[in-house]
Design a protein around this motif. Structure first.
Motif, PDB file in Angstrom:
ATOM      1  N   MET A  27       1.033  -1.252   0.011  1.00 40.75           N
ATOM      2  CA  MET A  27       0.099   0.113  -0.016  1.00 40.75           C
ATOM      3  C   MET A  27       0.944   1.350   0.014  1.00 40.75           C
ATOM      4  SD  MET A  27      -3.177  -0.370   2.564  1.00 40.75           S
ATOM      5  CE  MET A  27      -4.483   0.210   1.318  1.00 40.75           C
ATOM      6  N   TRP A  71       0.884   6.503  -3.935  1.00 39.09           N
ATOM      7  CA  TRP A  71       1.215   6.593  -5.315  1.00 39.09           C
ATOM      8  C   TRP A  71      -0.028   6.341  -6.077  1.00 39.09           C
ATOM      9  CZ3 TRP A  71       5.607   3.220  -4.021  1.00 39.09           C
ATOM     10  CH2 TRP A  71       6.585   3.958  -3.174  1.00 39.09           C
ATOM     11  N   GLY A  72       0.150   6.968  -7.446  1.00 37.52           N
ATOM     12  CA  GLY A  72      -0.945   6.914  -8.435  1.00 37.52           C
ATOM     13  C   GLY A  72      -0.299   7.668  -9.785  1.00 37.52           C
ATOM     14  N   LEU A  96       2.644   5.575 -10.131  1.00 35.78           N
ATOM     15  CA  LEU A  96       2.250   4.089 -10.204  1.00 35.78           C
ATOM     16  C   LEU A  96       3.029   3.565 -11.246  1.00 35.78           C
ATOM     17  CD1 LEU A  96       0.567   1.943  -8.683  1.00 35.78           C
ATOM     18  CD2 LEU A  96      -1.188   2.741  -9.969  1.00 35.78           C
ATOM     19  N   LYS A 127       4.704 -11.578  -7.668  1.00 34.18           N
ATOM     20  CA  LYS A 127       3.775 -10.746  -8.163  1.00 34.18           C
ATOM     21  C   LYS A 127       3.486  -9.556  -6.791  1.00 34.18           C
ATOM     22  CE  LYS A 127      -0.110 -10.256 -11.456  1.00 34.18           C
ATOM     23  NZ  LYS A 127      -0.740  -9.166 -10.559  1.00 34.18           N
ATOM     24  N   GLU A 165       1.179  -6.692  -5.778  1.00 37.58           N
ATOM     25  CA  GLU A 165       0.212  -6.120  -5.929  1.00 37.58           C
ATOM     26  C   GLU A 165      -0.014  -4.992  -5.204  1.00 37.58           C
ATOM     27  OE1 GLU A 165      -2.549  -6.797  -7.663  1.00 37.58           O
ATOM     28  OE2 GLU A 165      -2.777  -9.091  -7.813  1.00 37.58           O
ATOM     29  N   PHE A 166       0.176  -3.617  -5.868  1.00 35.38           N
ATOM     30  CA  PHE A 166       0.078  -2.479  -5.274  1.00 35.38           C
ATOM     31  C   PHE A 166      -1.454  -1.649  -5.181  1.00 35.38           C
ATOM     32  CE2 PHE A 166       0.553   2.324  -4.947  1.00 35.38           C
ATOM     33  CZ  PHE A 166       1.557   2.609  -3.844  1.00 35.38           C
ATOM     34  N   THR A 167      -1.725  -1.151  -3.938  1.00 32.86           N
ATOM     35  CA  THR A 167      -3.008  -0.400  -3.866  1.00 32.86           C
ATOM     36  C   THR A 167      -2.428   1.136  -3.570  1.00 32.86           C
ATOM     37  OG1 THR A 167      -3.902  -2.341  -2.960  1.00 32.86           O
ATOM     38  CG2 THR A 167      -5.373  -0.203  -2.658  1.00 32.86           C
ATOM     39  N   GLY A 168      -2.945   1.824  -4.304  1.00 34.58           N
ATOM     40  CA  GLY A 168      -2.695   3.399  -3.793  1.00 34.58           C
ATOM     41  C   GLY A 168      -3.991   4.138  -3.331  1.00 34.58           C
ATOM     42  N   GLY A 170      -8.900  -4.558  -0.237  1.00 40.94           N
ATOM     43  CA  GLY A 170      -7.667  -4.492  -0.148  1.00 40.94           C
ATOM     44  C   GLY A 170      -7.085  -3.918  -1.485  1.00 40.94           C
ATOM     45  N   GLY A 171      -7.816  -4.165  -2.476  1.00 41.00           N
ATOM     46  CA  GLY A 171      -7.435  -3.528  -3.845  1.00 41.00           C
ATOM     47  C   GLY A 171      -6.392  -4.327  -4.472  1.00 41.00           C
ATOM     48  N   SER A 172      -6.077  -5.513  -4.497  1.00 41.55           N
ATOM     49  CA  SER A 172      -5.441  -6.146  -5.518  1.00 41.55           C
ATOM     50  C   SER A 172      -6.331  -6.191  -6.654  1.00 41.55           C
ATOM     51  CB  SER A 172      -4.847  -7.397  -5.077  1.00 41.55           C
ATOM     52  OG  SER A 172      -6.046  -8.506  -4.730  1.00 41.55           O
ATOM     53  N   SER A 173      -5.473  -6.125  -7.972  1.00 40.37           N
ATOM     54  CA  SER A 173      -5.990  -5.880  -9.138  1.00 40.37           C
ATOM     55  C   SER A 173      -7.328  -7.046  -9.618  1.00 40.37           C
ATOM     56  CB  SER A 173      -5.271  -5.972 -10.282  1.00 40.37           C
ATOM     57  OG  SER A 173      -4.404  -7.009 -10.357  1.00 40.37           O
ATOM     58  N   SER A 175      -9.156   5.693  -8.936  1.00 37.44           N
ATOM     59  CA  SER A 175      -8.451   6.853  -8.096  1.00 37.44           C
ATOM     60  C   SER A 175      -6.865   6.464  -8.141  1.00 37.44           C
ATOM     61  CB  SER A 175      -8.786   6.451  -6.728  1.00 37.44           C
ATOM     62  OG  SER A 175      -8.269   5.228  -6.098  1.00 37.44           O
ATOM     63  N   SER A 176      -6.546   5.596  -8.615  1.00 35.56           N
ATOM     64  CA  SER A 176      -5.254   5.578  -8.934  1.00 35.56           C
ATOM     65  C   SER A 176      -4.595   6.157 -10.101  1.00 35.56           C
ATOM     66  CB  SER A 176      -4.595   3.985  -9.062  1.00 35.56           C
ATOM     67  OG  SER A 176      -5.002   3.412 -10.065  1.00 35.56           O
ATOM     68  N   LEU A 177      -5.390   6.725 -10.770  1.00 36.67           N
ATOM     69  CA  LEU A 177      -4.916   7.758 -11.972  1.00 36.67           C
ATOM     70  C   LEU A 177      -4.371   9.001 -11.374  1.00 36.67           C
ATOM     71  CD1 LEU A 177      -8.068   7.471 -14.400  1.00 36.67           C
ATOM     72  CD2 LEU A 177      -5.834   6.884 -14.892  1.00 36.67           C
ATOM     73  N   VAL A 178      -4.423   9.179 -10.085  1.00 34.78           N
ATOM     74  CA  VAL A 178      -4.021  10.552  -9.837  1.00 34.78           C
ATOM     75  C   VAL A 178      -2.929  10.327  -8.905  1.00 34.78           C
ATOM     76  CG1 VAL A 178      -4.844  12.614  -8.388  1.00 34.78           C
ATOM     77  CG2 VAL A 178      -6.297  11.469 -10.027  1.00 34.78           C
ATOM     78  N   GLY A 179      -1.905  11.160  -9.139  1.00 32.21           N
ATOM     79  CA  GLY A 179      -0.800  10.985  -8.200  1.00 32.21           C
ATOM     80  C   GLY A 179      -0.892  11.390  -6.823  1.00 32.21           C
ATOM     81  N   SER A 180       0.224  11.372  -5.928  1.00 33.96           N
ATOM     82  CA  SER A 180      -0.066  11.531  -4.687  1.00 33.96           C
ATOM     83  C   SER A 180      -0.308  12.988  -4.141  1.00 33.96           C
ATOM     84  CB  SER A 180       0.975  10.918  -3.721  1.00 33.96           C
ATOM     85  OG  SER A 180       2.273  11.259  -4.390  1.00 33.96           O
TER      86      SER A 180
END
Lengths: 434, 302
Positions: A35, A38-39, A43, A60, A62-65, B243-246, B256-261
């Motif tokens: 986690m 970043w995005g 990302l 693998k 797996e990243f969650t931003g 948890g957001g794994s793909s 939402s992951s399109l936008v930077g921090s």
């Protein structure tokens, strides 16, 4: 009719759900969950960095931003369901997690001989909590920079100032010539005000020195202290000066920090100077296509005020901490600590690396190399203080205090308000009155 | 039976007409207010739409309304934002995941809520009022306080990060409203109907499936729309429990992951907003004829 569509929708829902759960089972292999905040480009850069690792190990990542990392991570850690690895945006969060014993001691995982060769002691100290290495730094952002347009400077015959007084003289000169010296933007949605906190921190380091700075961050001196007051006053000479600011104080309060820098690239320029971290480059490039790094924009280090303290560097950094000790996370932590991984990460984002193994030649653009030089040569490096303070102060009262001060509120009452919030929020610190 | 439901809808039509008449008196004023309010609501969306087809540097340097100075200059528009959003890796997967999350998480609270609401409305059992008050009281409880304890249970049961976890969570979060809305609707159905059914030998289950449910299409549809929108647009609950794994991340997470921090590239969110809006809009328009009637469900309890 309604009943039939309800039925078919229900069936469709179940089919989709089954398909989805089925493929989850298929995808289960060796994975690391991570986690961070970043995005977007970050990302993409991260995926570029981990690609060689995934290829060589078959693990693998797996990243969650999420930009609400503090909330989500705290919730998941408290519930006993943390990700394997997390990228933390500041040492404050690392210390909280380390104090609760949630993090894995990296000195048992990493090759410490190599780590000591790669990192200056200051970086290992910053990543440590109670003699345990709890996080490693994969990159840094240098914040103490003033951006300007060298073409405009040359056209007007302006020179890069080497001291704060020279910078003030330059600002006066620009104003006297009918221009506006500074572009400052404090708006950032719910986080409005933070760009001003960086100013105060930089000025504190330059007027009071690193030791007083640390005391201030730890609340060993109160906000009403003369040092803090002086820093606000020096900031106010720029940020409350209608002649200095593009858009005046009203414009400063309402302009987004990422948009305010655009004022440097209009013709004629609406402003000449902009203080911001290295990451502003990505905003400049995005909003002003066609401008070239080095030619149309570059920076100088925010000049010293008191020669005694020189030119300290204020910065932020990305740190990685491990929650679960498994063979996979061990391999991953070792990989992230390596110069090879960090080179990919920093060069794709215009960040700088704290790892000495990353050679200055790796930085493709001259500006980042220059920033890396500033970082490497800095005698004093300090973390963004607002990131280290308790959230109610560092991401609350301090931000609001900046906005109140710039909008014209009396300084003593601004500092009193922040001090009241600090008394509530700090659990330690010599200045904390409970 | 179909006769009766027909007469019910006729009655509501009649009262609708009556209220229409009294509106006639001050129609211009009403029209003005309605137009102003619609404008106030539509304006931000229009700005969003305009921004979504403008290049990022234009969005950063001038207001969206400036495009209307010369609206036929098509060079100022671009579909680049949409291309970037749709080309994002994991979009198709996210779409599928969102459907897999939303459909069961919409139907389960509707179904369970209907069972409970029927019991609260037409079955006599001790503590009925108290239980109902407790359920309605849950409406006021913020779901955030349940995140940690429930996730703790989930990780112990091995449910964390699975679709089942989020179905259960959304069902539980949706039930109080579902029970509340449907109970009031069921309560407004004519009691003689059920008495007649019971006299003819119908069981409560038969009364529920063959009388209550078929007459409640409007209420169920509006509940469905509410619940669907809430689950479809949810980010927090998915982030915590999935948890957001793909392989499980819904559309909201992918976007939402399109936008930077630091909020870099926020302009793509304008296009992303319209992409996510498509499905809820389709749902709304296909069910909207039930919607207006359904929303009145609680208010006209007889």
């Amino acid at each position: 009719m309604f009943k039939r569509s309800l039925k078919s929708a229900l069936v469709l829902g179940l089919v989709v759900a089954l398909m989805a759960t089925g493929s989850v089972a298929l995808a289960a292999g060796k994975t690391i969950t991570m986690m961070g905040t970043w995005g977007g480009q970050e990302l993409e850069a991260f995926q570029k960095m981990v690609a060689p690792f995934e290829k060589s190990t078959g693990i693998k990542v797996e990243f969650t931003g999420t930009r609400d990392l503090a909330t989500v991570l705290t919730t998941r850690v408290e519930a006993g369901n943390p990700p394997d690895v997390a990228a933390l945006p500041n040492p404050g969060m690392m210390k909280e997690l380390a104090a609760e014993g949630r993090l894995v001691d990296l000195s048992k995982i990493l090759d410490m001989k190599q780590a000591k060769k790669d990192y200056a002691p200051v970086w290992l100290d910053l990543g440590a909590y109670k003699d345990k290495l709890q996080a490693i730094f994969i990159s840094a952002d240098v914040k103490s920079l003033v951006w300007y347009n060298p073409k405009q400077f040359a056209a007007k015959g302006y020179k890069v100032p080497r001291t704060w007084d020279e910078m003030t003289a330059l600002s006066d000169k620009i104003a006297a010539n009918g221009g506006t010296p500074w572009a400052v933007g404090l708006e950032s949605g719910a986080a409005s005000g933070w760009p001003g906190t960086d100013w105060i921190e930089d000025i504190m380091l330059r007027t009071a020195g690193p030791e007083v700075y640390d005391k201030w961050v730890n609340h060993d001196i109160p906000w009403t202290d003369a040092h803090v007051k002086k820093a606000f006053e020096i900031f106010g000479k720029i940020a409350r000066n209608e002649k200095y600011l593009y858009g005046g104080t009203a414009g400063t309060l309402s302009t987004n920090f990422g948009d305010s820098v655009n004022a440097l690239f209009t013709n004629p320029p609406r402003a000449y100077l902009h203080r911001q971290a290295t990451f502003i480059q990505s905003f400049i490039k995005q909003n002003n296509p066609g401008v070239a790094a080095g030619k149309d924009y570059t920076f100088f280090a925010l000049p010293p005020i008191d020669p005694k303290w020189g030119t300290p560097v204020l910065g932020a950094a990305d740190m990685v901490a491990v929650f679960r000790d498994t063979p996979e996370t061990r391999a991953f932590a070792r990989y992230l600590a390596s110069a090879k991984a960090q080179e990919i990460w920093v060069t794709s984002l215009g960040k700088v690396s704290a790892n000495k193994g990353v050679s200055l030649n790796a930085y493709k653009d001259p500006l980042t190399r220059q920033a890396a030089e500033i970082l490497v040569n800095a005698r004093v490096f300090r973390f963004d203080g607002s990131d280290l303070m308790p959230a109610a102060v560092g991401s609350g009262a301090f931000w609001k205090g900046i906005l109140d001060y710039v909008s014209g509120q009396d300084l003593d009452s601004v500092l009193k308000n922040i001090e009241d919030a600090a008394d509530q929020a700090y659990t330690s610190g010599a200045a904390t009155n409970k | 039976m179909s006769n009766r439901s027909h007469s019910v809808s006729e009655a509501s039509n009649a009262s609708y007409k009556a209220s229409n008449l009294s509106f006639n008196m001050s129609q211009p004023l009403v029209h003005l207010v309605v137009i102003l309010m619609s404008l106030a609501w539509v304006l931000p969306t229009l700005g969003l739409l305009t921004s979504s087809v403008r290049p990022p540097q234009a969005v950063a340097n001038s207001g969206w309304w400036t495009v209307f100075l010369n609206p036929f200059d098509f060079t100022q528009f671009t579909l680049a934002n949409y291309r970037q959003v749709l080309g994002q890796t994991g979009m198709a997967r996210g779409f599928l995941n969102s459907l897999a999350i939303t459909l069961p998480a919409t139907f389960l609270p509707m179904l369970l809520g209907a069972f409970a609401a029927f019991a609260f409305a037409w079955l006599d059992f001790p503590g009925r009022k108290a239980l109902f008050i407790i359920v309605v009281g849950l409406l006021a409880v913020p779901l955030q306080i349940s995140l940690i304890p429930i996730l703790r249970l989930y990780s112990r049961a091995g449910l964390a990060g699975t679709f089942a976890a989020i179905w259960l969570a959304h069902t539980a979060y949706g039930l109080p409203f579902s029970v509340y809305l449907l109970r009031n609707f069921f309560g407004s159905l004519p009691g003689e109907l059920f008495e007649a059914a019971y006299i003819d030998g119908a069981s409560p289950a038969a009364a529920f499936f063959r009388l209550a449910l078929p007459m409640s299409g409007a209420a169920l549809a509006s509940l469905g729309i509410f619940q669907f929108l809430w689950v479809w647009n949810d980010l927090l609950v998915a982030l915590i429990y999935l948890g957001g794994s793909s392989s499980v991340a819904p559309l909201t997470l992918v976007l939402s992951s399109l936008v930077g921090s630091y909020g870099q590239q926020w302009h793509v969110l304008t296009a992303a907003a319209f992409v996510t809006m498509i499905v809820p809009l389709a749902v709304f328009f296909s069910l909207q004829r039930y919607f207006v009637r359904g929303i009145l469900a609680g208010s006209v309890k007889g």
